[in-house]
Motif scaffolding. Structure first.
Motif, PDB file in Angstrom:
ATOM      1  N   THR A  80       0.680  -1.422  -0.171  1.00 26.31           N
ATOM      2  CA  THR A  80      -0.116  -0.146  -0.030  1.00 26.31           C
ATOM      3  C   THR A  80       0.909   1.226  -0.118  1.00 26.31           C
ATOM      4  OG1 THR A  80      -1.745  -1.192   1.081  1.00 26.31           O
ATOM      5  CG2 THR A  80      -2.036   1.049   0.987  1.00 26.31           C
ATOM      6  N   ARG A  81       1.823   1.402   0.697  1.00 29.64           N
ATOM      7  CA  ARG A  81       2.744   2.453   0.901  1.00 29.64           C
ATOM      8  C   ARG A  81       3.620   2.790  -0.245  1.00 29.64           C
ATOM      9  NH1 ARG A  81       5.972   1.511   6.513  1.00 29.64           N
ATOM     10  NH2 ARG A  81       5.441  -0.409   5.890  1.00 29.64           N
ATOM     11  N   MET A  82       3.589   1.756  -1.165  1.00 27.71           N
ATOM     12  CA  MET A  82       4.165   2.244  -2.522  1.00 27.71           C
ATOM     13  C   MET A  82       3.514   2.846  -3.435  1.00 27.71           C
ATOM     14  SD  MET A  82       5.805  -1.537  -4.100  1.00 27.71           S
ATOM     15  CE  MET A  82       5.904  -0.768  -5.884  1.00 27.71           C
ATOM     16  N   PHE A  83       2.243   2.908  -3.179  1.00 33.56           N
ATOM     17  CA  PHE A  83       1.124   3.871  -4.130  1.00 33.56           C
ATOM     18  C   PHE A  83       0.494   4.829  -3.049  1.00 33.56           C
ATOM     19  CE2 PHE A  83       1.431  -0.776  -5.390  1.00 33.56           C
ATOM     20  CZ  PHE A  83       1.873  -0.819  -6.710  1.00 33.56           C
ATOM     21  N   LYS A  84       1.181   5.494  -2.220  1.00 32.41           N
ATOM     22  CA  LYS A  84       0.783   6.689  -1.368  1.00 32.41           C
ATOM     23  C   LYS A  84       0.378   7.599  -2.290  1.00 32.41           C
ATOM     24  CE  LYS A  84       1.846   9.731   2.299  1.00 32.41           C
ATOM     25  NZ  LYS A  84       2.766  10.258   3.305  1.00 32.41           N
ATOM     26  N   ASP A  85       1.068   8.095  -3.219  1.00 33.28           N
ATOM     27  CA  ASP A  85       1.029   9.310  -4.078  1.00 33.28           C
ATOM     28  C   ASP A  85      -0.270   8.909  -4.978  1.00 33.28           C
ATOM     29  OD1 ASP A  85       3.387  11.492  -3.714  1.00 33.28           O
ATOM     30  OD2 ASP A  85       3.970   9.368  -3.330  1.00 33.28           O
ATOM     31  N   LEU A  86      -0.331   7.949  -5.444  1.00 35.21           N
ATOM     32  CA  LEU A  86      -1.407   7.573  -6.430  1.00 35.21           C
ATOM     33  C   LEU A  86      -2.652   7.395  -5.799  1.00 35.21           C
ATOM     34  CD1 LEU A  86       0.332   4.694  -8.766  1.00 35.21           C
ATOM     35  CD2 LEU A  86       0.271   7.163  -8.809  1.00 35.21           C
ATOM     36  N   GLY A  92      -8.069  12.648  -5.227  1.00 31.37           N
ATOM     37  CA  GLY A  92      -8.439  14.443  -5.854  1.00 31.37           C
ATOM     38  C   GLY A  92      -9.081  14.564  -6.898  1.00 31.37           C
ATOM     39  N   ASP A  93      -8.909  15.517  -7.909  1.00 30.41           N
ATOM     40  CA  ASP A  93      -9.429  15.977  -8.759  1.00 30.41           C
ATOM     41  C   ASP A  93      -9.240  15.420 -10.383  1.00 30.41           C
ATOM     42  OD1 ASP A  93      -7.557  17.474  -9.610  1.00 30.41           O
ATOM     43  OD2 ASP A  93      -8.467  19.289  -8.894  1.00 30.41           O
ATOM     44  N   GLY A  94      -8.168  14.549 -10.155  1.00 33.54           N
ATOM     45  CA  GLY A  94      -7.505  14.064 -11.287  1.00 33.54           C
ATOM     46  C   GLY A  94      -6.876  14.913 -12.257  1.00 33.54           C
ATOM     47  N   ASP A  95      -6.205  16.149 -11.659  1.00 33.88           N
ATOM     48  CA  ASP A  95      -5.279  16.854 -12.406  1.00 33.88           C
ATOM     49  C   ASP A  95      -3.828  16.707 -12.078  1.00 33.88           C
ATOM     50  OD1 ASP A  95      -3.701  18.884 -13.465  1.00 33.88           O
ATOM     51  OD2 ASP A  95      -4.853  20.495 -12.056  1.00 33.88           O
ATOM     52  N   ILE A  96      -3.218  15.801 -12.752  1.00 30.20           N
ATOM     53  CA  ILE A  96      -1.866  15.369 -12.695  1.00 30.20           C
ATOM     54  C   ILE A  96      -0.703  16.610 -12.541  1.00 30.20           C
ATOM     55  CG2 ILE A  96      -2.341  13.055 -13.902  1.00 30.20           C
ATOM     56  CD1 ILE A  96      -0.684  14.188 -16.072  1.00 30.20           C
ATOM     57  N   SER A  97      -1.252  17.554 -13.019  1.00 29.10           N
ATOM     58  CA  SER A  97      -0.152  18.477 -13.049  1.00 29.10           C
ATOM     59  C   SER A  97       0.169  19.115 -11.508  1.00 29.10           C
ATOM     60  CB  SER A  97      -0.602  19.957 -13.709  1.00 29.10           C
ATOM     61  OG  SER A  97      -1.818  20.272 -13.080  1.00 29.10           O
ATOM     62  N   LYS A  98      -0.865  18.709 -10.476  1.00 28.67           N
ATOM     63  CA  LYS A  98      -0.685  18.987  -9.243  1.00 28.67           C
ATOM     64  C   LYS A  98       0.488  18.229  -8.451  1.00 28.67           C
ATOM     65  CE  LYS A  98      -5.391  20.732  -8.622  1.00 28.67           C
ATOM     66  NZ  LYS A  98      -6.694  20.753  -7.984  1.00 28.67           N
ATOM     67  N   SER A  99       0.889  17.120  -8.974  1.00 26.76           N
ATOM     68  CA  SER A  99       1.495  16.168  -8.602  1.00 26.76           C
ATOM     69  C   SER A  99       3.024  15.515  -9.357  1.00 26.76           C
ATOM     70  CB  SER A  99       1.138  14.933  -8.054  1.00 26.76           C
ATOM     71  OG  SER A  99       1.814  13.859  -7.608  1.00 26.76           O
ATOM     72  N   PHE A 101       5.010  13.679  -8.918  1.00 26.09           N
ATOM     73  CA  PHE A 101       5.193  11.868  -8.761  1.00 26.09           C
ATOM     74  C   PHE A 101       4.377  11.497  -9.850  1.00 26.09           C
ATOM     75  CE2 PHE A 101       4.128   7.922  -7.379  1.00 26.09           C
ATOM     76  CZ  PHE A 101       5.547   7.371  -6.747  1.00 26.09           C
ATOM     77  N   VAL A 102       2.974  11.964  -9.804  1.00 20.91           N
ATOM     78  CA  VAL A 102       1.992  11.284 -10.656  1.00 20.91           C
ATOM     79  C   VAL A 102       2.271  11.536 -12.173  1.00 20.91           C
ATOM     80  CG1 VAL A 102      -0.492  11.156 -11.408  1.00 20.91           C
ATOM     81  CG2 VAL A 102       0.206  11.443  -8.866  1.00 20.91           C
ATOM     82  N   GLU A 103       2.546  12.670 -12.447  1.00 23.54           N
ATOM     83  CA  GLU A 103       3.178  13.222 -13.784  1.00 23.54           C
ATOM     84  C   GLU A 103       4.203  12.118 -14.300  1.00 23.54           C
ATOM     85  OE1 GLU A 103       2.391  17.687 -14.815  1.00 23.54           O
ATOM     86  OE2 GLU A 103       4.305  17.465 -13.764  1.00 23.54           O
ATOM     87  N   LYS A 104       5.185  12.003 -13.503  1.00 28.65           N
ATOM     88  CA  LYS A 104       6.200  11.015 -13.932  1.00 28.65           C
ATOM     89  C   LYS A 104       5.593   9.684 -13.978  1.00 28.65           C
ATOM     90  CE  LYS A 104      10.938   9.333 -12.315  1.00 28.65           C
ATOM     91  NZ  LYS A 104      11.504   9.931 -13.497  1.00 28.65           N
ATOM     92  N   PHE A 105       4.805   9.255 -13.308  1.00 25.80           N
ATOM     93  CA  PHE A 105       4.329   7.909 -13.234  1.00 25.80           C
ATOM     94  C   PHE A 105       3.672   7.722 -14.822  1.00 25.80           C
ATOM     95  CE2 PHE A 105       0.588   5.090 -12.918  1.00 25.80           C
ATOM     96  CZ  PHE A 105       1.210   3.800 -12.588  1.00 25.80           C
ATOM     97  N   ILE A 106       2.512   8.639 -14.995  1.00 22.65           N
ATOM     98  CA  ILE A 106       1.616   8.633 -15.993  1.00 22.65           C
ATOM     99  C   ILE A 106       2.737   8.704 -17.491  1.00 22.65           C
ATOM    100  CG2 ILE A 106       0.256   9.886 -17.577  1.00 22.65           C
ATOM    101  CD1 ILE A 106      -1.030   8.225 -15.339  1.00 22.65           C
ATOM    102  N   ALA A 107       3.737   9.303 -17.442  1.00 20.97           N
ATOM    103  CA  ALA A 107       4.640   9.925 -18.504  1.00 20.97           C
ATOM    104  C   ALA A 107       5.487   8.667 -19.128  1.00 20.97           C
ATOM    105  CB  ALA A 107       5.572  11.134 -18.465  1.00 20.97           C
ATOM    106  N   GLU A 108       5.829   7.749 -18.036  1.00 25.48           N
ATOM    107  CA  GLU A 108       6.611   6.520 -18.012  1.00 25.48           C
ATOM    108  C   GLU A 108       6.196   5.457 -17.883  1.00 25.48           C
ATOM    109  OE1 GLU A 108      10.590   7.450 -16.966  1.00 25.48           O
ATOM    110  OE2 GLU A 108      10.290   9.321 -16.223  1.00 25.48           O
ATOM    111  N   LEU A 109       4.902   5.266 -18.095  1.00 26.45           N
ATOM    112  CA  LEU A 109       4.144   3.905 -17.919  1.00 26.45           C
ATOM    113  C   LEU A 109       4.472   2.822 -18.715  1.00 26.45           C
ATOM    114  CD1 LEU A 109       0.145   4.905 -18.027  1.00 26.45           C
ATOM    115  CD2 LEU A 109       1.446   3.536 -16.184  1.00 26.45           C
ATOM    116  N   LYS A 110       4.977   3.222 -19.999  1.00 26.87           N
ATOM    117  CA  LYS A 110       5.350   1.642 -20.834  1.00 26.87           C
ATOM    118  C   LYS A 110       6.732   1.433 -20.190  1.00 26.87           C
ATOM    119  CE  LYS A 110       3.292   2.942 -25.092  1.00 26.87           C
ATOM    120  NZ  LYS A 110       3.668   3.090 -26.511  1.00 26.87           N
ATOM    121  N   LYS A 111       7.438   1.836 -19.255  1.00 26.60           N
ATOM    122  CA  LYS A 111       8.922   1.404 -18.882  1.00 26.60           C
ATOM    123  C   LYS A 111       8.241   0.202 -17.425  1.00 26.60           C
ATOM    124  CE  LYS A 111      11.758   5.538 -19.758  1.00 26.60           C
ATOM    125  NZ  LYS A 111      12.753   6.230 -19.112  1.00 26.60           N
TER     126      LYS A 111
END
Length: 504
Positions: A80-86, A92-99, A101-111
């Motif tokens: 669970t703690r691995m995904f704290k930011d997610l 939240g409101d679904g705006d990834i620009s506020k995080s 961490f989430v921006e990086k996660f989404i941008a590099e999903l294929k890795k």
């Protein structure tokens, strides 16, 4: 303590006396560890030479052919703690620009090694990762990763998550531990024994994973695996209390008991019957491209432990044969030169018989080699010299919470520490007559932890038993060895899997 409370304690598998002792610990707290100085290179931490490492690569494989070797992997904690930011993003409101961490996660999903599985999960509901990205429906992606209607990663233990991608398959940490075990845990009867401590609800999934990969690994590497499991015992749970140290009673009238941290696993370790036991955290695994250094040092520390054990056993047998100047001198050298211990001042005042008994007691203990990496600012324990009750100094792994940082002297010692504990141990838990030690007799119960938690909106205090590699092993003979930083690659957050060390 009323009868109803006593009945609940007994039903838990705990004695009333133990519960009273825990309540006393809440009331009185635990003393800080009496650290004397940090263990450093040349003063408590050994550095293996290239020649020593090469020598152990040659000698270790032959030495363990007739020994039971077990790889012990604590793997029960949920990820669970691995995904704290997610999780915060989902709330939240679904705006990834506020995080970031989430921006990086989404941008590099294929890795990520779980990318294909995640895409398959979305396709089952008529979508895909590409479709969701085009619609900027990032919450759909994250929810299918974490929630049980998708991959359910938020409720699985780290050992079952896909960490690494290879050309034709992906591997979980549990898979990687089996691969790693081939090189240093191959013992008696050409068998690799791996033991996972797991949660009851996750054990079937571990067994399913292992059964799906074990036959091919055995065929490809001409070995046999024996994989076993155990669960943290309910009897090791500790009673929770209110902030005034009275038992925490839930709305249904039941007393709350909580898991007591990794120190509870000492009972699981105590049930292992083996000559050598390697201990390593489940998430500290790397792809094959980086395994070589880790495996070199696994073999080297295993070989070093066997060499040290030979000298300890020889000294104990000499003392058994007779307390004389020769046997006492031999035992003294093993303690001070081989184990690096420091005898107390009062030792010199003992007579021959007393010296022999003291040395025998110091030597006839479980033995461990602990890898230490250079401190890079990671939170957690480190190696220190600690004053024992008898006035001698011993090497201990101390957590930050065990050190009195309000004391300027202890704070300075803490800040002078050069190394960090990556949880990289090899242990010997049998004595010189081949009998298994009762490991519970070598823990220091004064080294527990009290933490503040909450349940159902109410604050509470929780008690953790002495840590498995901290106070639970306080009475062991310990040797610290520096290991390369590349051998320490834990995964604390999902984005750690994007680091080069975890990319195939």
């Amino acid at each position: 303590m009323n009868i109803q409370l006593e009945q609940q304690i007994l039903k838990q598998g705990m004695s009333v006396e133990k519960a009273k002792e825990q309540l006393k610990n809440f009331a009185e707290g635990f003393p800080f560890l009496p650290i004397v100085r940090a263990a450093t290179i040349g003063d408590g931490i050994k550095v293996l030479t290239d020649d020593e490492i090469k020598n152990y690569q040659k000698t270790y494989p032959n030495r363990v052919k007739d020994k039971e070797v077990v790889k012990f992997v604590p793997a029960s904690g949920a990820a669970t703690r691995m995904f704290k930011d997610l999780y915060s993003f989902l709330d939240g409101d679904g705006d990834i620009s506020k995080s970031k961490f989430v921006e990086k996660f989404i941008a590099e999903l294929k890795k990520f090694a779980f990318y294909e599985d995640l895409d398959d999960s979305l396709r089952k509901v008529g979508s895909s990762i590409d479709d969701a990205l085009a619609r900027k429906d990032y919450k759909l992606i994250v929810s299918h990763l974490l929630q049980d209607f998708g991959l359910g990663y938020g409720n699985l233990p780290k050992g079952l998550l896909k960490f690494h991608r290879y050309a034709d398959h992906q591997r979980t940490p549990a898979y990687e531990h089996l691969i790693e075990g081939i090189t240093h845990s191959l013992g008696k009867d050409n068998v690799i024994r791996v033991h996972f401590t797991v949660s009851p609800e996750h054990e079937p999934k571990f067994k399913e994973l292992i059964s799906s990969i074990q036959p091919k690994l055995e065929k490809d590497h001409n070995v046999k695996f024996e994989v076993s499991y155990s669960q943290q015992k309910k009897s090791t749970d500790t009673i929770a209390v209110n902030m005034d140290n009275t038992p925490f009673v839930e709305d249904d009238g039941s007393v709350l008991f909580r898991p007591a941290g990794h120190g509870a696993l000492l009972e699981n370790l105590n049930d292992i019957n083996a000559d050598l036991i390697f201990i390593k955290n489940v998430d500290n695994e790397v792809p094959d491209k980086l395994k070589m250094t880790t495996l070199e040092y696994k073999v080297a520390t295993g070989g070093l432990l066997l060499d040290i054990q030979d000298k300890v056993f020889a000294a104990l047998r000499a003392l058994d044969a007779g307390a004389n100047e020769s046997s006492i001198s031999q035992a003294e050298k093993v303690i001070t030169e081989v184990l690096g211990g420091i005898l107390p001042e009062k030792y010199s005042n003992l007579n021959t018989t007393e010296k022999a008994a003291y040395l025998h007691g110091k030597l006839n203990r479980p033995l461990r080699i602990c890898g230490m990496v250079k401190n890079t600012g990671e939170p957690g324990g480190g190696p220190f010299w600690v004053q024992d009750d008898d006035g001698s100094l011993s090497l201990q792994i101390a957590e930050t919470a065990q050190i009195d940082l309000a004391n300027p002297v202890h704070k300075a010692i803490f800040q002078s520490s050069t190394h960090f504990n990556p949880v990289d141990l090899v242990c010997a838990t049998k004595d010189y007559k081949g009998r298994k030690f009762d490991l519970l007799q070598f823990r220091d119960m004064r080294t527990g932890f009290i933490t503040e938690k909450s349940k159902s909106g109410r604050d509470l205090k929780a008690l953790e038993l002495p840590g498995l590699w901290n106070g639970s092993m306080a009475g062991w003979n310990t040797v610290f060895v520096e290991v390369p930083l590349i051998t320490f690659n834990p995964v604390k957050t999902v984005n750690d899997l994007l680091r080069d060390e975890h990319q195939g």
